[in-house]
Design a protein around this motif. Structure first.
Motif, mmCIF file in Angstrom:
data_model
loop_
_atom_site.group_PDB
_atom_site.id
_atom_site.type_symbol
_atom_site.label_atom_id
_atom_site.label_comp_id
_atom_site.label_asym_id
_atom_site.label_seq_id
_atom_site.Cartn_x
_atom_site.Cartn_y
_atom_site.Cartn_z
ATOM 1 N N ASN A 89 0.826 -1.214 0.000
ATOM 2 C CA ASN A 89 0.000 0.000 0.000
ATOM 3 C C ASN A 89 0.865 1.271 0.000
ATOM 4 N N ASN A 91 2.856 4.653 -1.490
ATOM 5 C CA ASN A 91 2.484 5.775 -2.352
ATOM 6 C C ASN A 91 3.343 5.786 -3.614
ATOM 7 N N GLN A 133 11.889 15.716 4.512
ATOM 8 C CA GLN A 133 10.711 15.019 3.974
ATOM 9 C C GLN A 133 11.122 13.992 2.918
ATOM 10 N N GLY A 242 2.037 14.840 -2.334
ATOM 11 C CA GLY A 242 0.690 14.758 -2.879
ATOM 12 C C GLY A 242 -0.329 15.134 -1.816
ATOM 13 N N ALA A 243 -1.588 14.899 -2.124
ATOM 14 C CA ALA A 243 -2.652 15.278 -1.193
ATOM 15 C C ALA A 243 -2.582 14.479 0.106
ATOM 16 N N ASP A 244 -2.057 13.250 0.021
ATOM 17 C CA ASP A 244 -1.996 12.396 1.201
ATOM 18 C C ASP A 244 -0.579 11.925 1.497
ATOM 19 N N GLY A 245 0.370 12.822 1.376
ATOM 20 C CA GLY A 245 1.757 12.494 1.732
ATOM 21 C C GLY A 245 2.676 12.399 0.530
ATOM 22 N N TRP A 247 4.928 10.943 -2.436
ATOM 23 C CA TRP A 247 4.836 9.891 -3.448
ATOM 24 C C TRP A 247 6.206 9.700 -4.090
#
Length: 363
Positions: A89, A91, A133, A242-245, A247
């Motif tokens: 799962n 990114n 990051q 990205g929108a959720d962390g 990638w």
């Protein structure tokens, strides 16, 4: 017809792709249950025969990739991408299957595939926070890639056991640099190259001796599945927010290896961009990575050794062996001066952080 590398010149569009390959792309897309509204080339590798298109389709934006490597080698990276998405799962962009239920189409002697185009994605800030990051995301990628077993028929891509040969090659190529600088002594950069090559070759020899005396052999014995994959081309463009962390994209070159090789490349490249080595940056980048994929003292020792190799000098000068009469220019002389100045700031930093993992595990 087999796909071959193509020649581009200044009269052509930046992302020129030969017509026969565009036609092949059209044929490849017929294997997908997609209505393609537009197709735009976004990057090419003409010298290797690769390209990426962005597609607008009835099922959202996608990418179409023509992988330039051997099909069996591409099968290894496609299997990794499938494993990271389905099992871990992670990114990384999911692969879109063909109507026949496969992850790719073979055409022109290459593998092609379609993946989701992740939007929005944007580069992290070019500062220490951005670097941290990137390092955390890299550590996470390495941790999640452990346990990958390539599909049947895939070529095993591994650099795990090749470090000694890579170090030896670096040392030996510097003999070539010296000979070429002597042979083309009238060129602007030759005198400068001759002046510094002994110093960098001595550094490389010292790094090689340290590697031979390290726990490298014991570490690689743990094997491929234990260490997982390195990206090989990870940096400020292939790791994006990205929108959720974070990638990670462009997995085409993934291979088994000690994971800190990616981290070393990211650190040395970032220091080159700063034009100086900075102990705080290096420490915090390593710590951010360590949070996501813990490094033990043995692996930290290998990281220190790999950082001591004159990577930037070798990376930037190795092209001299192809066309020395075009390479040894005034511009290259200035580049060598910059590399030498940056290298002089590296050694105090490496000395400062050398024992971080020996004292209380890490600071």
């Amino acid at each position: 017809m087999f796909i071959e590398p193509w020649i581009v010149d200044e009269t052509m569009h930046e992302f020129f792709v030969p017509d026969y390959i565009e036609q092949m792309a059209e044929d490849v897309l017929r294997h997908y249950d997609l209505s393609v509204q537009s197709r735009q080339v976004v990057t090419t590798k003409p010298d290797k025969g690769g390209a990426i298109w962005k597609l607008e389709t009835n099922k959202g934006p996608k990418s179409l990739k023509l992988l330039h490597r051997r099909p069996t080698r591409s099968l290894f990276s496609l299997g990794a991408q499938r494993y990271l998405v389905d099992v871990q799962n992670a990114n990384v962009p999911p692969i879109v299957q063909t109507k026949e239920g496969t992850d790719y189409v073979e055409a022109g002697g290459k593998l092609w595939f379609v993946a989701e185009w992740i939007e929005p994605l944007f580069p992290v800030t070019k500062d220490l926070e951005g670097a941290k990051q990137l390092c955390y995301a890299l550590g996470e990628f390495h941790r999640l890639s452990k346990g990958y077993v390539p599909p049947k028929g895939a070529e095993i891509a591994s650099r795990l056991y090749k470090w000694p040969k890579t170090y030896e090659k670096t040392i030996n190529k510097m003999d070539w640099f010296r000979q070429l600088a002597k042979a083309y002594k009238e060129m602007p950069a030759s005198a400068m190259l001759l002046e510094v090559v002994d110093r960098f070759q001595a550094q490389a020899r010292e790094s090689f001796t340290r590697l031979q005396q390290s726990s490298y052999n014991q570490l690689v014995e743990r094997g491929h599945s234990e260490w997982g994959l390195v990206h090989q081309d990870y940096g400020w463009s292939n790791g994006q927010m990205g929108a959720d962390g974070m990638w990670i994209i462009d997995l085409d070159g993934v291979a088994y290896d000690l994971p800190i090789r990616d981290l070393r490349k990211l650190i040395s490249g970032t220091m080159a961009d700063l034009y100086r080595w900075d102990a705080q940056w290096v420490r915090e980048m390593i710590r951010a990575y360590h949070e996501a994929n813990p490094i033990d003292a043995s692996l930290y020792d290998i990281l220190m050794i790999d950082l001591s190799l004159p990577n930037e000098f070798y990376k930037n000068l190795k092209e001299v062996v192809y066309e020395p009469e075009l390479f040894l220019t005034e511009q290259t002389m200035q580049l060598i001066e910059l590399i030498v100045a940056t290298d002089e700031t590296k050694w105090p930093v490496l000395a400062e952080i050398e024992n971080d993992w020996k004292e209380n595990g890490n600071r």
